[in-house]
Design an enzyme around this catalytic site. Structure first.
Site, PDB file in Angstrom:
ATOM      1  N   LYS A  95       0.864  -1.189   0.000  1.00  0.00           N
ATOM      2  CA  LYS A  95       0.000   0.000   0.000  1.00  0.00           C
ATOM      3  C   LYS A  95       0.890   1.224   0.000  1.00  0.00           C
ATOM      4  O   LYS A  95       1.861   1.304   0.757  1.00  0.00           O
ATOM      5  CB  LYS A  95      -0.878  -0.003   1.271  1.00  0.00           C
ATOM      6  CG  LYS A  95      -1.951   1.068   1.261  1.00  0.00           C
ATOM      7  CD  LYS A  95      -3.148   0.658   0.449  1.00  0.00           C
ATOM      8  CE  LYS A  95      -4.056   1.824   0.098  1.00  0.00           C
ATOM      9  NZ  LYS A  95      -3.602   2.611  -1.080  1.00  0.00           N
ATOM     10  N   LYS A 119       4.262   2.590   8.586  1.00  0.00           N
ATOM     11  CA  LYS A 119       3.010   3.321   8.827  1.00  0.00           C
ATOM     12  C   LYS A 119       1.802   2.383   8.927  1.00  0.00           C
ATOM     13  O   LYS A 119       1.016   2.476   9.865  1.00  0.00           O
ATOM     14  CB  LYS A 119       2.801   4.306   7.666  1.00  0.00           C
ATOM     15  CG  LYS A 119       1.879   5.459   7.961  1.00  0.00           C
ATOM     16  CD  LYS A 119       1.648   6.324   6.712  1.00  0.00           C
ATOM     17  CE  LYS A 119       2.914   7.026   6.250  1.00  0.00           C
ATOM     18  NZ  LYS A 119       2.648   7.945   5.091  1.00  0.00           N
ATOM     19  N   LYS A 131       5.487   1.909  -2.710  1.00  0.00           N
ATOM     20  CA  LYS A 131       5.414   3.290  -3.211  1.00  0.00           C
ATOM     21  C   LYS A 131       5.811   3.287  -4.671  1.00  0.00           C
ATOM     22  O   LYS A 131       6.578   2.432  -5.113  1.00  0.00           O
ATOM     23  CB  LYS A 131       6.389   4.183  -2.435  1.00  0.00           C
ATOM     24  CG  LYS A 131       6.058   5.664  -2.518  1.00  0.00           C
ATOM     25  CD  LYS A 131       5.022   6.019  -1.472  1.00  0.00           C
ATOM     26  CE  LYS A 131       4.781   7.490  -1.356  1.00  0.00           C
ATOM     27  NZ  LYS A 131       4.131   7.819  -0.088  1.00  0.00           N
ATOM     28  N   THR A 215      -5.692  13.131   5.351  1.00  0.00           N
ATOM     29  CA  THR A 215      -4.313  13.249   5.837  1.00  0.00           C
ATOM     30  C   THR A 215      -4.173  14.492   6.715  1.00  0.00           C
ATOM     31  O   THR A 215      -3.620  14.429   7.822  1.00  0.00           O
ATOM     32  CB  THR A 215      -3.317  13.280   4.661  1.00  0.00           C
ATOM     33  OG1 THR A 215      -3.661  12.246   3.743  1.00  0.00           O
ATOM     34  CG2 THR A 215      -1.897  13.075   5.130  1.00  0.00           C
ATOM     35  N   ASN A 246      -2.504  19.439  -0.369  1.00  0.00           N
ATOM     36  CA  ASN A 246      -3.618  18.737   0.246  1.00  0.00           C
ATOM     37  C   ASN A 246      -3.456  18.581   1.757  1.00  0.00           C
ATOM     38  O   ASN A 246      -4.391  18.791   2.526  1.00  0.00           O
ATOM     39  CB  ASN A 246      -3.728  17.377  -0.472  1.00  0.00           C
ATOM     40  CG  ASN A 246      -4.781  16.491   0.109  1.00  0.00           C
ATOM     41  OD1 ASN A 246      -5.825  16.966   0.505  1.00  0.00           O
ATOM     42  ND2 ASN A 246      -4.506  15.210   0.195  1.00  0.00           N
ATOM     43  N   SER A 374      -7.737   5.356   3.107  1.00  0.00           N
ATOM     44  CA  SER A 374      -7.513   4.485   1.947  1.00  0.00           C
ATOM     45  C   SER A 374      -7.925   3.052   2.278  1.00  0.00           C
ATOM     46  O   SER A 374      -8.508   2.343   1.455  1.00  0.00           O
ATOM     47  CB  SER A 374      -6.029   4.480   1.550  1.00  0.00           C
ATOM     48  OG  SER A 374      -5.735   5.561   0.709  1.00  0.00           O
TER      49      SER A 374
HETATM   50  N1  GLU Z   1       0.708   8.834  -0.099  1.00  0.00           N
HETATM   51  C1  GLU Z   1       0.068   8.753   1.175  1.00  0.00           C
HETATM   52  C2  GLU Z   1       1.063   8.426   2.253  1.00  0.00           C
HETATM   53  O1  GLU Z   1       2.243   8.705   2.121  1.00  0.00           O
HETATM   54  C3  GLU Z   1      -1.154   7.836   1.167  1.00  0.00           C
HETATM   55  C4  GLU Z   1      -0.885   6.414   0.828  1.00  0.00           C
HETATM   56  C5  GLU Z   1      -2.157   5.585   0.692  1.00  0.00           C
HETATM   57  O2  GLU Z   1      -3.241   6.086   0.902  1.00  0.00           O
HETATM   58  O3  GLU Z   1      -2.007   4.413   0.345  1.00  0.00           O
HETATM   59  O4  GLU Z   1       0.730   7.929   3.294  1.00  0.00           O
END
Ligand code: GLU
Length: 443
Positions: A95, A119, A131, A215, A246, A374
């Site tokens: 994810k 995370k 990522k 976020t 955002n 998400s």
């Molecule tokens: N890009 C965001 C982060 O760094 C969201 C990642 C997601 O929702 O999977 O946490």
């Protein structure tokens, strides 16, 4: 026929190459991956028997580099470099977002994917970490070029993503519209609509209510909770924010609504200051219209470096990694640092802030509101049953508050900073899964 000696040499070289590649990324001074490795080193003394599995976290499971050729509007063809790294899949599918930015490289994507592993584990979401990204300045592309870039990239990584394999989402430089193209391209290749392949989609395409603001909301919720622990009232506090996209804008608006004064905001276009507090709603509109904070009426422009000297109790780095250096950490005026960005603080700076009594709410918990919603989006897509925004926000607040409480208590128990305590909780979960699953094939 290849002789045994040649085969042995080839094998030897292959190993050397792997080791060298790994080291060359680790040794790029001050690189994001190096920051991550230093963070992992700091958690090691707390992991007991599980330390024997720690190397799992130092080696991304899978890294894909793709060439993305794009037909530009003038008929020429340009090639962009794209990536998808799946850092760890022990606890579930990968994810993590997709970043479009001119500084994207393998090192950065490796670190960002690793921070996603930590995370999702701190929040106890059933995911691993991944990522992706493309080295591109999306502002330089037309809408049609951006769409072609996104679709070709999706097609190139489509064999390793999927609702049960790896689920992308927005990150710096991408948004719900880009996610709609990812979903559509993947779906066409599969022959049916697959909403759960990506999160952060527009709401009418299986997106979740509350995702866009999640976020920033998480930064606010975690920030308030820790502020209360350290006896810092939000009303009347001064806030400085780096990055007004955002994440930064939503967090700033929520703090301002609660009576804080957002006195300074910095982005790639400039640094603006107003001692009486900026009108955050008006600033958000200004940024949407003009592409940055520069030129906002009712504020003074100051030098970029002066941002780090601003008198503010709360500092929110919500832009890119590598912002709080040792030097800046020595002079920061804040009592509380809320990491809206991923990886904004260098390890040496972390130590300095800890020594100075400045509390850092680390990225892996502070900005985890996005990935938490998400997760809700993915669950809603899988069950084709959608929740109300109130329900989503309530669940988000509960999950985040519980995780922050666990991180806080662990830090008290182990006498360490909040980053290390978050890493202890996460690494225990990941390495336990790793231990229980074992190594296969290869045994
Ligand atoms: N890009 C965001 C982060 O760094 C969201 C990642 C997601 O929702 O999977 O946490």
């Amino acid at each position: 026929m290849i002789s045994e000696q040649l085969k042995a040499e080839a094998n030897h070289n292959k190993q050397d190459f792997a080791v060298e590649t790994h080291l060359s990324y680790a040794q790029q001074n001050n690189s994001a991956w190096m920051t991550y490795l230093a963070q992992i080193e700091r958690v090691k003394p707390f992991l007991g028997d599980l330390t024997q599995y720690i190397d799992t976290l130092k080696n991304p499971k899978r890294a894909l580099i793709v060439d993305v050729p794009v037909v530009m509007d003038d008929g020429s063809i340009r090639h962009f470099e794209g990536y998808r790294v799946q850092h760890n899949l022990s606890r579930g599918p990968g994810k993590g977002g997709i970043r479009f930015h001119p500084n994207v490289d393998l090192n950065e994507v490796m670190a960002l994917s690793a921070w996603m592993t930590i995370k999702t584990a701190v929040l106890n979401l059933p995911f691993g970490g991944a990522k992706g990204g493309i080295r591109v300045d999306p502002r330089q592309l037309s809408d049609a070029e951006l769409e072609r870039l996104t679709r070709r990239y999706t097609s190139e990584v489509s064999h390793i993503i999927g609702p049960q394999k790896d689920i992308p989402a927005p990150d710096v430089g991408t948004n719900p519209r880009v996610m709609a193209w990812v979903m559509d391209t993947y779906s066409i290749e599969q022959g049916h609509t697959v909403t759960g392949v990506v999160t952060g989609k527009p709401v009418h395409l299986g997106g979740s209510l509350g995702r866009v603001k999640a976020t920033g909301r998480g930064v606010f919720v975690t920030g308030c909770q820790i502020a209360q622990k350290i006896g810092l009232p939000i009303a009347g506090s001064r806030v400085a924010v780096q990055g007004f996209g955002n994440v930064g804008s939503e967090a700033a608006i929520l703090f301002a609504e609660t009576g804080a004064k957002v006195v300074c905001v910095q982005d790639h276009t400039g640094t603006i200051f107003n001692e009486a507090g900026l009108n955050t709603q008006a600033l958000q509109q200004h940024v949407q219209q003009h592409g940055g904070v520069a030129g906002f009426a009712d504020a003074t422009e100051i030098e970029a470096e002066a941002f780090w000297d601003v008198q503010a109790e709360i500092l929110i780095p919500a832009a890119l990694e590598g912002q709080i250096t040792a030097e800046r950490a020595e002079k920061l005026q804040a009592r509380l640092v809320l990491e809206g960005a991923n990886g904004p603080t260098y390890p040496e700076a972390d130590d300095i802030l800890h020594r100075r009594g400045v509390i850092v709410v680390p990225d892996v918990i502070c900005n985890a509101g996005g990935v938490t919603v998400s997760y809700f989006e993915w669950v809603q897509d899988m069950s084709s049953f959608f929740w109300s925004e109130t329900e989503i926000n309530q669940r988000l607040d509960t999950i985040m508050r519980d995780a922050v409480a666990d991180v806080w208590n662990k830090a008290q128990e182990k006498n360490c900073n909040l980053r290390t305590s978050a890493y202890i909780l996460a690494c225990e979960r990941i390495l336990m899964a790793r231990k229980e699953r074992g190594i296969y094939p290869g045994k």
